[in-house]
Scaffold this motif. Sequence first.
Motif: not given
Length: 227
Positions: A61-81
Amino acid sequence: MASRVIHLAVAHELVKRLGIDDTERFYFGHVLPDMILGEYEYRLKTKKATHFYTLLPNGRKTYDFLRFYDEYRDKLGDMLYLGYYVHLIEDNIFRQYLYYKVGLLYRRGQKELLDELYADYHLLNPLLRERYDITLPAVPEGIESEPVFKRFEFMMSDWLDDMKSDLTEHPDGELLHFTKELIFEFIDECADVITKEVKALGRGEHFLTLDDYSIENYNSTKDNKGE
């Protein structure tokens, strides 16, 4: 999962190591996945969603940080994301400490364990407040319009109001499951691992895989229980 004050202690270290300027959005994003209140079963179910809880093909089991990355990669320059992203990694590392270093995997999913952990969190709060200069996260302007905020039923105002007691309490008692040294070790490891992951993101890579810090499915017949 780690407490909100522990998360903010890690965030404090990351701000220094990564040279983060927009600390308001980073700190808020850092605790956003936990902005859930309510009865135990409701919190458990909802936090599985906000933490991208996943059962891997190997049964772990894991918390899927890579799925979050795939869905919001264009926003990771925003420190909120970015704050939200690294929160998921922190909770994966925390479960390694809780279930393996402390040895509590066999109690995963027990409400009594959660109550015991929260008692330890309250005892740790004054120490962490002083050491890491913890304050109440400010609400970023326009947060209600952010896609990740609209995606889940966050309880921002009530949750922030509830957190105020974390910043003033001085409870008495003895730690049951943690030690100060273990928490400081966890915070340092998180800051170190996440710094490597964020630097890898800058190269278009990942330092971490989903298998890293995943946990075994202790009781598959009760897969819908526990975190």
